[in-house]
Design a protein around this motif. Structure first.
Motif, PDB file in Angstrom:
ATOM      1  N   ASP A  20       0.829  -1.209   0.000  1.00  0.00           N
ATOM      2  CA  ASP A  20       0.000   0.000   0.000  1.00  0.00           C
ATOM      3  C   ASP A  20       0.863   1.259   0.000  1.00  0.00           C
ATOM      4  O   ASP A  20       0.707   2.089  -0.868  1.00  0.00           O
ATOM      5  CB  ASP A  20      -1.000   0.104   1.159  1.00  0.00           C
ATOM      6  N   GLY A  21       1.712   1.393   1.053  1.00  0.00           N
ATOM      7  CA  GLY A  21       2.485   2.632   1.178  1.00  0.00           C
ATOM      8  C   GLY A  21       1.673   3.747   1.805  1.00  0.00           C
ATOM      9  O   GLY A  21       1.829   4.920   1.443  1.00  0.00           O
ATOM     10  N   THR A  22       0.824   3.381   2.770  1.00  0.00           N
ATOM     11  CA  THR A  22       0.052   4.399   3.498  1.00  0.00           C
ATOM     12  C   THR A  22       0.935   5.013   4.589  1.00  0.00           C
ATOM     13  O   THR A  22       2.005   4.480   4.899  1.00  0.00           O
ATOM     14  CB  THR A  22      -1.177   3.775   4.184  1.00  0.00           C
ATOM     15  N   ARG A  23       0.433   6.083   5.200  1.00  0.00           N
ATOM     16  CA  ARG A  23       1.194   6.693   6.307  1.00  0.00           C
ATOM     17  C   ARG A  23       1.433   5.663   7.412  1.00  0.00           C
ATOM     18  O   ARG A  23       2.501   5.627   8.005  1.00  0.00           O
ATOM     19  CB  ARG A  23       0.414   7.885   6.878  1.00  0.00           C
ATOM     20  N   GLY A  24       0.416   4.832   7.679  1.00  0.00           N
ATOM     21  CA  GLY A  24       0.557   3.790   8.710  1.00  0.00           C
ATOM     22  C   GLY A  24       1.674   2.825   8.368  1.00  0.00           C
ATOM     23  O   GLY A  24       2.440   2.402   9.242  1.00  0.00           O
ATOM     24  N   CYS A  65       0.803   0.886  -3.644  1.00  0.00           N
ATOM     25  CA  CYS A  65      -0.457   0.696  -4.376  1.00  0.00           C
ATOM     26  C   CYS A  65      -1.176   2.033  -4.269  1.00  0.00           C
ATOM     27  O   CYS A  65      -1.557   2.448  -3.183  1.00  0.00           O
ATOM     28  CB  CYS A  65      -1.274  -0.427  -3.736  1.00  0.00           C
ATOM     29  N   ASN A  66      -1.332   2.716  -5.389  1.00  0.00           N
ATOM     30  CA  ASN A  66      -1.808   4.106  -5.341  1.00  0.00           C
ATOM     31  C   ASN A  66      -3.334   4.205  -5.405  1.00  0.00           C
ATOM     32  O   ASN A  66      -3.939   3.768  -6.373  1.00  0.00           O
ATOM     33  CB  ASN A  66      -1.179   4.874  -6.514  1.00  0.00           C
ATOM     34  N   PRO A  67      -3.962   4.790  -4.365  1.00  0.00           N
ATOM     35  CA  PRO A  67      -5.431   4.888  -4.356  1.00  0.00           C
ATOM     36  C   PRO A  67      -5.991   6.157  -5.004  1.00  0.00           C
ATOM     37  O   PRO A  67      -7.205   6.298  -5.146  1.00  0.00           O
ATOM     38  CB  PRO A  67      -5.749   4.918  -2.855  1.00  0.00           C
ATOM     39  N   LEU A  68      -5.113   7.086  -5.414  1.00  0.00           N
ATOM     40  CA  LEU A  68      -5.588   8.417  -5.844  1.00  0.00           C
ATOM     41  C   LEU A  68      -6.012   8.385  -7.319  1.00  0.00           C
ATOM     42  O   LEU A  68      -5.359   8.961  -8.190  1.00  0.00           O
ATOM     43  CB  LEU A  68      -4.495   9.464  -5.588  1.00  0.00           C
ATOM     44  N   LEU A  69      -7.111   7.696  -7.570  1.00  0.00           N
ATOM     45  CA  LEU A  69      -7.520   7.425  -8.952  1.00  0.00           C
ATOM     46  C   LEU A  69      -8.627   8.349  -9.473  1.00  0.00           C
ATOM     47  O   LEU A  69      -9.013   8.262 -10.639  1.00  0.00           O
ATOM     48  CB  LEU A  69      -7.983   5.963  -9.067  1.00  0.00           C
TER      49      LEU A  69
END
Ligand code: AHR
Length: 329
Positions: free
Chosen positions: A263-267, A283-287
């Motif tokens: 993912d690569g989230t802040r968490g 995994c980029n969610p900004l779609l």
């Protein structure tokens, strides 16, 4: 007699001219409506349906925010719903959108199978569907485009990290995502294809992409495989965060297990800073912007790419502290 015949002919000609006159005056009216109907649609004309699959992870929260913020910025009318990780709720939401006559449906499918009937209903209603994030198993002709991550590549990248971390082999565990989801299926497949033969996957259980379910799965693993674990592969950061609570509680120190997440989230970045994760596969969610751009192209009858895969990388602990403040999700 001849004169009467002459006047009759004149009368008939005059009548015919009068009858033709309205048609002649309508012609310019047609010419002015044609360019108006061919005018390019703008974002202000768009009603986009987004039957979001749930709110199971930080990734998903960022994905929902990306759609809401982009729609507000561009002036798109967004019909948003939360299916709470249930396919039947997503299908009902899609049917409501079809009924409403939205312009485009963007579908992030919770699982891969079972979409044929509702995709056909959208097709029959001339509403194009863009599949977002995870994939569907339906024939490609059933939808306009798929935009998202290459889940198999993410699995392969994760395996490559374990191959580096455990050069002499070892035993690892897998906390998998939602059963039957394109993300879990693709990541598991790519991972197995690229993992060195000397690394053994002792067990694989689903934590449904959530912290709440990741923790008990890890607790059970720790009991069952005590003393045999060298590494853990998490299909997402939220499960890693839940599992780390169980690992800490068991008295295990950062670095004792080699751990990789996606993912690569802040968490996830925080887990790297704290020493728990050795790499986080992006995994980029900004779609939102990309999907709305494609939706507008569809509304204007333009041809669009059938598959748009997001360009992604891998993050490591050495840069985590520096990058964390600028992370968007
Ligand atoms: O489909 C993308 C996955 O779904 C993300 O990795 C995960 O965090 C989310 O729940």
């Amino acid at each position: 007699m001849k004169l009467t015949k002459f006047f009759s002919v004149i009368m008939v000609l005059a009548f015919l001219l009068a009858a033709c006159a309205p048609a002649a005056t309508q012609a310019p009216a047609k010419a002015t409506t044609a360019p108006a109907s061919a005018a390019k649609k703008t974002y202000a004309d768009m009603t986009l349906c987004y039957p979001q699959l749930g709110a199971e992870s930080d990734w998903r929260t960022a994905n929902s925010a990306s759609f809401k913020e982009t729609a507000a910025k561009l002036g798109v009318k967004l019909v948003f719903s939360d299916a709470q990780q249930k396919q039947e709720n997503q299908i009902s939401a899609m049917r409501a959108c079809i009924q409403q006559g939205v312009n485009v449906i963007a579908l992030p499918p919770v699982v891969e199978t079972g979409w044929e009937a509702v995709l056909q209903e959208a097709k029959d209603a001339n509403i194009p569907v863009i599949v977002v994030d995870r994939s569907v198993s339906a024939d490609k002709s059933m939808y306009a485009s798929h935009i998202g991550s290459d889940m198999e590549i993410e699995g392969k990248r994760s395996a490559a990290e374990f191959n580096k971390l455990l050069p002499n082999g070892g035993n690892i565990l897998e906390l998998s995502g939602t059963t039957g989801s394109g993300a879990a299926v693709g990541r598991a497949k790519g991972f197995r294809e690229a993992l060195n033969a000397n690394i053994k996957i002792l067990d694989s259980q689903t934590g449904n992409f959530t912290r709440a379910e990741g923790k008990p799965v890890m607790e059970a693993f720790l009991k069952k495989y005590a003393g045999q674990i060298q590494g853990v592969f998490f299909h997402n950061d939220d499960m890693a965060i839940g599992a780390v609570e169980a690992i800490k509680a068991a008295g295990i120190k950062p670095g004792e297990f080699k751990m990789i997440s996606i993912d690569g989230t802040r968490g996830g970045f925080q887990l790297m800073i704290d020493g728990w994760l050795q790499a986080d596969v992006e995994c980029n969610p900004l779609l939102g912007p990309q999907v709305m751009d494609l939706a507008l192209k569809l509304m204007n009858g333009e041809t669009i790419v059938k598959e748009a895969l997001t360009d992604e990388s891998v993050y490591y602990p050495d840069k985590a502290a520096e990058l964390l403040p600028s992370r968007q999700y």
